[in-house]
Scaffold this active site. Structure first.
Site, PDB file in Angstrom:
ATOM      1  N   HIS A  82       0.840  -1.195   0.000  1.00 14.22           N
ATOM      2  CA  HIS A  82       0.000   0.000   0.000  1.00 14.22           C
ATOM      3  C   HIS A  82       0.869   1.237   0.000  1.00 14.22           C
ATOM      4  CE1 HIS A  82      -3.380   2.656   0.760  1.00 14.22           C
ATOM      5  NE2 HIS A  82      -2.610   3.280   1.620  1.00 14.22           N
ATOM      6  N   ARG A 168     -14.935  12.982   9.384  1.00 13.02           N
ATOM      7  CA  ARG A 168     -13.645  13.628   9.649  1.00 13.02           C
ATOM      8  C   ARG A 168     -13.383  14.751   8.651  1.00 13.02           C
ATOM      9  NH1 ARG A 168      -9.865   8.912   8.832  1.00 13.02           N
ATOM     10  NH2 ARG A 168      -8.232  10.468   9.082  1.00 13.02           N
ATOM     11  N   SER A 183      -7.681   3.896   9.604  1.00 19.76           N
ATOM     12  CA  SER A 183      -8.459   3.953   8.371  1.00 19.76           C
ATOM     13  C   SER A 183      -7.771   3.149   7.259  1.00 19.76           C
ATOM     14  CB  SER A 183      -8.622   5.423   7.962  1.00 19.76           C
ATOM     15  OG  SER A 183      -9.091   5.544   6.646  1.00 19.76           O
TER      16      SER A 183
HETATM   17  N1  URA Z   1      -6.292   7.677   3.421  1.00 22.25           N
HETATM   18  C1  URA Z   1      -7.191   6.894   4.060  1.00 22.25           C
HETATM   19  O1  URA Z   1      -7.600   5.870   3.527  1.00 22.25           O
HETATM   20  N2  URA Z   1      -7.631   7.253   5.255  1.00 22.25           N
HETATM   21  C2  URA Z   1      -7.222   8.383   5.877  1.00 22.25           C
HETATM   22  O2  URA Z   1      -7.658   8.658   6.965  1.00 22.25           O
HETATM   23  C3  URA Z   1      -6.296   9.191   5.201  1.00 22.25           C
HETATM   24  C4  URA Z   1      -5.838   8.810   3.981  1.00 22.25           C
END
Ligand code: URA
Ligand code: CA
Length: 434
Positions: A82, A168, A183
């Site tokens: 990732h 958020r 996240s």
């Molecule tokens: N990318 C995400 O998937 N989540 C976040 O909180 C910030 C960037």
């Protein structure tokens, strides 16, 4: 249990229990807890932070809020990579076939998304006929057969994250390490990876502009992964300037083809070898990083990595002859060079400036509804540290639109030429394994 007490506890800097985190995530996902109370808790987390244990519990609970992809029918250890995102990051296109070519299974779920260029799926769709709308069974069969496949997002993954991320976004709580880390990791874990290699970018084109912030995010994600039983490590890499030379969908496919033949840009090639070696070791296809790197380098020079790319494209409907004839990829009607105003050395190529310029040409989506122009984008001819003559081409715009004045202006503002000596920036800043 009352949400009020959980907010108060976090406001006062205390550690939340597993039960309290379950209560808030499950209550919010089901719609039992209102946005205003979750907003208050998010702001308390923003200021008070979370312990490593809280972060792992939060992540696990978000994973369990939705579907989880079952990859157990795929032989071997599934290692996912990732990247936290950047400009012209062609690594996935190179790494998927490269790592597969040494026998490590690559089962990649990918998306389109917003940004300077399209996502991995958009880029791959520059190859005529290629598609990622395959069933889960086809996906699993393809990985078992060819060691590599890419599928579009399926299932209802991490609905808690979707709701929290939207909230958020409007409550000024995106930029919080425990919230970002949980996240990102919840999505990776829900998509079935056994082990995870993270490429955390730092610099002007990255989410984390500052090196210390990038390290803190990397540490947070590695700790979460290892606590929930997924072997995880992170590489911190440079995104002050774009990676490689191509920024754009079909341009990056061409760049990936060059790189898979061992003829790619130095920085992109090196980062792919660094990330790829980690993936191969985590997949237990080599005992040491040095052995893994040797195997990958060999397959770049003997044609095996490129052969895997062809098989991968063809097995998902793509015209694999593009690999030997890149003229078959989408091509823009105009190529416009942007020239240097003065002689000197390239001091800065601000990644997000050049990325936004590529997006203005149509390479990426500004909103979910925008259409992508797969042929549009930018080819750099110079990188930071390179010498340039007055009137020499800095880069070429690939465009199907005539009016590029504002794009050229943004590019000139993003590239600084100096009379002083400039070193190429560090590519790999750090590796985080715990
Ligand atoms: N990318 C995400 O998937 N989540 C976040 O909180 C910030 C960037
Ligand atoms: Ca690139």
């Amino acid at each position: 249990m009352r949400m009020y007490d959980i907010i108060e506890k976090k406001r006062d800097g205390k550690e939340l229990t597993e039960e309290e985190i379950f209560f808030f995530i499950n209550g919010y996902t089901k719609g039992d807890i209102p946005d205003y109370q979750v907003s208050a808790l998010l702001m308390a987390i923003y200021f008070q932070d979370m312990t490593e244990k809280e972060r792992a519990t939060l992540t696990k609970t978000m994973v369990e809020s939705g579907d989880q992809i079952d990859l157990s029918q795929i032989n071997g250890i599934k290692v996912d990579k990732h990247s936290t995102g950047g400009v012209g990051d062609t690594t996935t296109l190179v790494l998927a076939p490269l790592v597969a070519s040494v026998g490590a299974p690559v089962a990649k779920m990918s998306g389109r998304g917003l940004g300077h260029t399209g996502g991995t799926i958009d880029k791959l769709e520059s190859v005529p006929g290629f598609h990622t709308e395959i069933t889960n069974e086809e996906f699993i069969d393809l990985v078992n057969k060819n060691k590599v496949s890419v599928i579009g997002q399926t299932g209802n993954l991490t609905p808690a994250d979707k709701k929290l991320y939207s909230l958020r976004d409007v409550t000024a709580t995106v930029n919080s390490i425990p919230l970002i880390a949980s996240s990102i990791m919840s999505k990776k874990i829900a998509s079935g990876a056994d082990a995870i290699v993270l490429d955390v970018k730092t610099g002007a084109g990255a989410f984390m502009k500052d090196l210390d912030d990038a390290k803190a995010l990397a540490k947070a994600m590695v700790s979460i992964g290892n606590q929930v039983g997924r072997n995880t490590m992170a590489v911190i890499s440079d995104m002050s300037q774009p990676l490689g030379l191509a920024i754009g969908n079909s341009l990056e496919v061409k760049e990936a083809i060059d790189t898979l033949q061992g003829k790619g840009p130095e920085d992109l090639t090196e980062l792919c070898l660094v990330l790829g070696s980690q993936m191969v070791v985590l997949a237990e296809k080599a005992n040491t990083i040095e052995d893994a790197r040797k195997m990958l380098e060999e397959n770049l020079s003997n044609g095996k990595a490129l052969e895997h790319f062809k098989t991968f494209l063809a097995s998902q409907g793509g015209d694999a002859t593009v690999v030997d004839n890149v003229e078959l990829l989408p091509k823009a009607s105009q190529q416009i060079e942007v020239l240097a105003d003065q002689a000197g050395t390239i001091k800065t190529i601000i990644a997000d400036g050049v990325g936004t310029a590529a997006m203005m040409l149509g390479a990426g989506r500004a909103t979910k509804e925008s259409e992508i122009d797969l042929a549009a984008g930018i080819m750099l001819h110079k990188k930071v540290g390179d010498a340039v003559q007055e009137g020499e081409a800095l880069l070429t715009l690939h465009t199907n639109t005539d009016n590029v004045d504002s794009v050229v202006k943004l590019i000139k503002d993003s590239i600084v030429i100096t009379k002083e000596n400039v070193e190429a920036p560090t590519l790999i800043y750090d590796m985080i394994t715990e």
